[in-house]
Design an enzyme around this catalytic site. Structure first.
Site, PDB file in Angstrom:
ATOM      1  CE1 TYR A 198      -2.909  -3.138   0.618  1.00  0.00           C
ATOM      2  CE2 TYR A 198      -4.597  -1.709   1.175  1.00  0.00           C
ATOM      3  CZ  TYR A 198      -4.150  -2.849   0.873  1.00  0.00           C
ATOM      4  OH  TYR A 198      -5.214  -3.882   0.546  1.00  0.00           O
ATOM      5  CE  LYS A 219       2.537 -17.547  -0.040  1.00  0.00           C
ATOM      6  NZ  LYS A 219       2.087 -18.734   0.236  1.00  0.00           N
ATOM      7  CG  ASP A 229      -1.036 -19.939   1.655  1.00  0.00           C
ATOM      8  OD1 ASP A 229      -0.277 -19.546   2.824  1.00  0.00           O
ATOM      9  OD2 ASP A 229      -0.331 -20.798   0.748  1.00  0.00           O
ATOM     10  CG  ASP A 262      -7.590  -4.278   2.866  1.00  0.00           C
ATOM     11  OD1 ASP A 262      -8.956  -4.241   3.322  1.00  0.00           O
ATOM     12  OD2 ASP A 262      -7.554  -3.542   1.723  1.00  0.00           O
TER      13      ASP A 262
END
Ligand code: NAI
Length: 340
Positions: free
Chosen positions: A131, A178, A211, A235
């Site tokens: 972002y 991740k 995930d 988000d």
């Protein structure tokens, strides 16, 4: 909603926003006034902040108002998809250094979901990651987006999450990442979380790959307590978590920093139902409850919370998104009518 001045009242910047924003903001202001909240509302419009120069950003009238009142209540603001101006929401969070996005996700009584006891806190780093808005076309057909992760911002958000957990008796903080793929950026984020976690021996710290986190959340959300995430994952997981407790119409939020606190629902401007008196204002009303506690006004906050819990447990006058037939106005009137 008018602006006026009074020494005894808290001054709060109100930004109605776009789409369903003006409907849920008007409903919330009406409820707060009826509940006896002591607030002078300063109504402002949000405009795109195009310049990155500090002087220009600070000259923005909404930024100035929020720096002055130090507290805001905001309806959702539309951001054009794949074209047009950058997000005003992201620009405001950066301009005011609202580094901590705080979203309590708790099931309300009377809402039927597969999980009876979801009670999660989502803590999202609010100023960097993808972002940062740093993207450009390298050559036609090739675009580069930069993911920025810094030790300063990662450590700061980790401290916020662990401090919150310690203060409110939460036992488990889970860092979501991740770092198996983004070894440097998410790796740095995790390294900061691990370092900070050592200062909080009473709180268990765990990690989960994002995930797998999604799958675990829809299978067994009760295993989580405080979720700590960088901006993009925060988000996405916030919306997923909202789905666990009945939808986006129900989940409140706050953007917190040293200079200002800006309260807003998790949901967006919902163009599909805008202007139809169908929106559920509960999420913004609960954001306002967080705001009243922040302002040191617990009585109207408790009154509003009790009235909302009563409406949901009785399942009367609920809006369509949660299985009722009431309009935004009918729901708001019912809540006001049951304030005690
Ligand atoms: P959205 O959250 O606006 O809507 C998703 C779905 O949830 C829609 O079906 C909508 O009708 C429903 N919904 C959302 N809030 C509701 C409410 N209070 N009552 C009843 N139903 C509700 O997400 P979407 O469609 O992805 O985004 C629309 C716009 O909102 C975009 O321009 C996006 O950038 C912006 N947005 C702004 C945010 C903010 O201002 N903080 C946050 C998220 C999105």
């Amino acid at each position: 909603m008018t602006s006026s001045a009074s020494d005894s009242k808290a001054r709060v910047t109100i930004i109605p926003g776009d789409g369903i924003g003006p409907e849920v903001a008007a409903a919330t202001v009406h409820l707060l006034d009826a509940a006896g909240a002591s607030i002078d509302w300063v109504e402002m419009k949000a405009q795109p902040i195009t310049s990155r120069r500090r002087e220009d950003v600070e000259a923005d009238p909404l930024v100035q108002s929020l720096l002055e009142t130090r507290v805001g209540l905001k309806g959702p603001i539309t951001t054009p998809v794949a074209e047009g101006h950058s997000s005003i929401n992201v620009a405001l969070r950066k301009a005011l250094d609202l580094y901590a996005n705080f979203r309590p996700v708790k099931k309300l009584p009377g809402i039927q979901t597969p999980f009876p006891d979801v009670d999660l806190i989502v803590v999202r780093e609010n100023t960097e990651s993808l972002y940062a808005g740093l993207e450009h076309t390298v050559v036609p057909g090739v675009v580069e987006s930069l993911k920025i992760i810094t030790a300063v911002a990662s450590t700061r958000i980790a401290r916020f999450a662990f401090d919150y957990a310690r203060r409110f008796g939460r036992k488990l903080v889970t860092g979501v990442h991740k770092a198996n793929i983004m070894k440097l950026s998410d790796g740095l984020f995790l390294e900061c979380l691990r370092t900070v976690s050592k200062d909080y021996p009473g709180i268990t710290y765990r990690e989960v790959i994002v995930d797998n986190c999604c799958m675990q959340l829809v299978m067994r959300p009760q295993q989580f307590d405080v979720l700590l995430l960088e901006n993009l994952y925060g988000d996405i997981i916030s919306d997923l978590a909202a789905g666990l407790v009945g939808g986006l119409g129900l989940v409140p939020g706050a953007n917190l920093g040293e200079k200002c606190a800006l309260f807003e629902a998790v949901h967006g401007s919902a163009p599909d139902i805008a202007g139809r008196n169908q929106a559920n204002p509960t999420a913004l009303m609960l954001s306002a409850v967080l705001m009243l506690r922040h302002l040191g006004q617990p009585e109207p906050a408790n009154r509003i919370e009790r009235a909302l819990h009563y409406a949901y447990s009785e399942r009367r006058h609920l809006t369509r998104d949660v299985g009722g037939t009431a309009s935004t106005d009918e729901f708001t009137q019912a809540i006001i009518g049951s304030l005690s």
